[in-house]
Design a protein around this motif. Structure first.
Motif, PDB file in Angstrom:
ATOM      1  N   PRO A  69       7.680  -2.162 -38.669  1.00 58.83           N
ATOM      2  CA  PRO A  69       6.337  -1.950 -38.097  1.00 58.83           C
ATOM      3  C   PRO A  69       5.240  -2.007 -39.148  1.00 58.83           C
ATOM      4  CG  PRO A  69       7.568   0.114 -38.169  1.00 58.83           C
ATOM      5  CD  PRO A  69       8.535  -0.970 -38.498  1.00 58.83           C
ATOM      6  N   LEU A  70       5.527  -1.562 -40.367  1.00 60.82           N
ATOM      7  CA  LEU A  70       4.515  -1.618 -41.431  1.00 60.82           C
ATOM      8  C   LEU A  70       4.147  -3.062 -41.752  1.00 60.82           C
ATOM      9  CD1 LEU A  70       5.876   1.148 -43.842  1.00 60.82           C
ATOM     10  CD2 LEU A  70       3.888   1.299 -42.349  1.00 60.82           C
ATOM     11  N   GLU A  91      -3.431   2.323 -35.600  1.00 57.79           N
ATOM     12  CA  GLU A  91      -2.530   3.339 -35.072  1.00 57.79           C
ATOM     13  C   GLU A  91      -2.707   3.485 -33.565  1.00 57.79           C
ATOM     14  OE1 GLU A  91       0.320   6.605 -35.357  1.00 57.79           O
ATOM     15  OE2 GLU A  91      -0.166   4.851 -36.576  1.00 57.79           O
ATOM     16  N   GLY A  92      -3.948   3.482 -33.096  1.00 58.41           N
ATOM     17  CA  GLY A  92      -4.196   3.568 -31.660  1.00 58.41           C
ATOM     18  C   GLY A  92      -3.704   2.342 -30.922  1.00 58.41           C
ATOM     19  N   GLN A  93      -3.879   1.162 -31.507  1.00 58.86           N
ATOM     20  CA  GLN A  93      -3.405  -0.077 -30.875  1.00 58.86           C
ATOM     21  C   GLN A  93      -1.881  -0.123 -30.855  1.00 58.86           C
ATOM     22  OE1 GLN A  93      -5.652  -2.421 -33.624  1.00 58.86           O
ATOM     23  NE2 GLN A  93      -7.490  -1.355 -32.891  1.00 58.86           N
ATOM     24  N   TYR A  94      -1.263   0.412 -31.899  1.00 63.32           N
ATOM     25  CA  TYR A  94       0.190   0.547 -31.945  1.00 63.32           C
ATOM     26  C   TYR A  94       0.677   1.467 -30.813  1.00 63.32           C
ATOM     27  CZ  TYR A  94       4.328   3.142 -33.716  1.00 63.32           C
ATOM     28  OH  TYR A  94       5.523   3.785 -33.861  1.00 63.32           O
ATOM     29  N   VAL A 125       1.856  -6.545 -26.667  1.00 60.08           N
ATOM     30  CA  VAL A 125       0.857  -7.358 -27.379  1.00 60.08           C
ATOM     31  C   VAL A 125      -0.475  -7.344 -26.636  1.00 60.08           C
ATOM     32  CG1 VAL A 125       0.278  -9.698 -28.119  1.00 60.08           C
ATOM     33  CG2 VAL A 125       2.603  -8.831 -28.461  1.00 60.08           C
ATOM     34  N   VAL A 126      -0.427  -7.543 -25.323  1.00 67.27           N
ATOM     35  CA  VAL A 126      -1.655  -7.551 -24.520  1.00 67.27           C
ATOM     36  C   VAL A 126      -2.324  -6.176 -24.562  1.00 67.27           C
ATOM     37  CG1 VAL A 126      -2.580  -7.786 -22.188  1.00 67.27           C
ATOM     38  CG2 VAL A 126      -0.872  -9.411 -23.030  1.00 67.27           C
ATOM     39  N   LEU A 259       2.421  -5.198 -30.811  1.00 67.46           N
ATOM     40  CA  LEU A 259       3.780  -5.723 -30.943  1.00 67.46           C
ATOM     41  C   LEU A 259       4.660  -4.737 -31.705  1.00 67.46           C
ATOM     42  CD1 LEU A 259       5.941  -7.949 -30.807  1.00 67.46           C
ATOM     43  CD2 LEU A 259       4.922  -8.938 -32.879  1.00 67.46           C
ATOM     44  N   ALA A 260       4.134  -4.192 -32.809  1.00 61.95           N
ATOM     45  CA  ALA A 260       4.898  -3.201 -33.573  1.00 61.95           C
ATOM     46  C   ALA A 260       5.203  -1.982 -32.711  1.00 61.95           C
ATOM     47  CB  ALA A 260       4.111  -2.791 -34.821  1.00 61.95           C
ATOM     48  N   GLY A 261       4.247  -1.569 -31.881  1.00 57.21           N
ATOM     49  CA  GLY A 261       4.449  -0.405 -31.031  1.00 57.21           C
ATOM     50  C   GLY A 261       5.556  -0.602 -30.011  1.00 57.21           C
ATOM     51  N   VAL A 262       5.555  -1.749 -29.356  1.00 52.04           N
ATOM     52  CA  VAL A 262       6.571  -1.974 -28.327  1.00 52.04           C
ATOM     53  C   VAL A 262       7.944  -2.167 -28.961  1.00 52.04           C
ATOM     54  CG1 VAL A 262       6.286  -4.487 -28.173  1.00 52.04           C
ATOM     55  CG2 VAL A 262       7.065  -3.212 -26.185  1.00 52.04           C
ATOM     56  N   LEU A 263       8.007  -2.758 -30.148  1.00 52.48           N
ATOM     57  CA  LEU A 263       9.298  -2.901 -30.828  1.00 52.48           C
ATOM     58  C   LEU A 263       9.838  -1.541 -31.270  1.00 52.48           C
ATOM     59  CD1 LEU A 263       8.717  -6.101 -33.022  1.00 52.48           C
ATOM     60  CD2 LEU A 263       9.946  -5.920 -30.845  1.00 52.48           C
TER      61      LEU A 263
END
Length: 360
Positions: A69-70, A91-94, A125-126, A259-263
């Motif tokens: 994620p980083l 961080e909020g978008q993640y 992503v969206v 994308l990092a958040g959902v992964l």
């Protein structure tokens, strides 16, 4: 005598890339001194945080999972910062990306099929892009500083998590714990190395960085980001719209953070929990700068910061270091990096004080 900063000649590429290495080294030295002074084993802290994750083969899988994620968020931020667009709210978008993926996982809980995971990734992503579109709109329409809006939206996203997992998304079989139900098998990231926790998100992070490097160095989009960031007047003369660049920079960085958040939610967590905000979005700011805003450099910087995360967890159990130690080392790293950049690009000159006329 007063001092002033005088710009040096353009520093060499070698000097620019040696500065991050020097920042890491200084972080180790000063960190050892500080923690020794407050009663901890300073040398042991440096050993456990920076070296044990590399020498202990059991920790290598943790490095990959923490670095993924980083790297993904750091790549997005490096693109935005190249364009002089300061997205501080990754961080909020993640978080919103993770929430969007969670929504798909819960909505398809009774279903199965290989299409669920791609749909979750698309939703993440969206979601990240839409959350980044808020500061983009406020910046381009109302000239509101994107640093403030993107940062403040982070805290709103944290409260959104708390609301969802305590009310509409709360697991009815969770014995009162604020969390969603465990995702179905189709909504989880597969592991790529049997017997480990290394999931599909790790190679995706490397692919994202390589694709971003190619785009930034070989495409009109990358040229636009660089020109608008370094020479806005020349960019306007060349036909590049500043507002369009702001939108592109924030949407790309927000989408990659999502994308990092959902992964993360589909990989290590496999459900949404209060501990999902892991400060990856803030740490990725250090990753972007340590990697010299270059997607390839971000890969190595992401690994370095992942080492501090894993090493910090090790140091808590082995030498009793507090949880905040990791943040202290990361903050010092950013401080020394910025200070090094200042000294590489400027020299300090002592100026003579001119006598005032009244004194004469």
């Amino acid at each position: 005598m007063p001092f002033r900063l005088e710009k040096r000649p353009e520093p060499s590429r070698t000097m620019l890339y040696l500065t991050p290495a020097a920042a890491v080294l200084l972080t180790m030295i000063v960190g050892a001194i500080i923690f020794s002074a407050i009663g901890y084993n300073g040398l042991g802290a440096v050993r456990e945080i920076f070296f044990t994750p590399l020498t202990n083969s059991y920790k290598w899988q943790d490095l990959g999972v923490k670095a993924a994620p980083l790297i993904i968020i750091g790549v997005g931020l490096s693109i935005a910062y190249r364009a002089n667009v300061w997205n501080i709210g990754a961080e909020g978008q993640y978080i919103v990306g993770g929430l969007a993926g969670t929504w798909v996982a819960l909505a398809t809980y009774s279903m199965s099929g290989p299409w669920i995971l791609p749909l979750m990734i698309l939703a993440g992503v969206v979601g990240g892009m839409l959350y980044a579109a808020i500061p983009a709109f406020l910046k381009t329409r109302l000239n509101v500083n994107e640093i403030l809006t993107s940062l403040m939206l982070t805290y709103a996203s944290v409260q959104l998590i708390y609301y969802l997992i305590r009310a509409p998304w709360k697991d009815p079989m969770g014995m009162g714990f604020p969390q969603t139900r465990l995702f179905a098998e189709s909504a989880r990231l597969p592991t790529i190395i049997p017997g480990t926790i290394v999931h599909l998100g790790v190679p995706i992070a490397i692919i994202v960085a390589l694709v971003a490097w190619f785009i930034m160095s070989r495409s009109v989009f990358g040229y636009q980001m660089r020109v608008v960031g370094t020479a806005p007047h020349a960019a306007r003369y060349g036909g590049f719209s500043e507002n369009k660049t702001i939108w592109l920079a924030l949407l790309v960085s927000g989408g990659l953070a999502g994308l990092a958040g959902v992964l993360e939610v589909a990989g290590p967590f496999q459900r949404m929990v209060p501990g999902f905000p892991a400060n990856y979005g803030f740490t990725a700011i250090i990753v972007a700068f340590l990697g010299r805003l270059n997607p390839l450099g971000v890969i190595f910087a992401g690994i370095v910061l992942a080492i501090t995360f894993v090493g910090g967890e090790v140091a808590q159990t082995t030498i009793g270091l507090p949880n905040a130690a990791t943040g202290i080392f990361q903050s010092m790293m950013l401080f020394f990096l910025l200070a090094g950049d200042l000294l590489v690009r400027y020299r300090i000159r002592r100026t003579a004080v001119q006598p005032s006329r009244s004194a004469a």
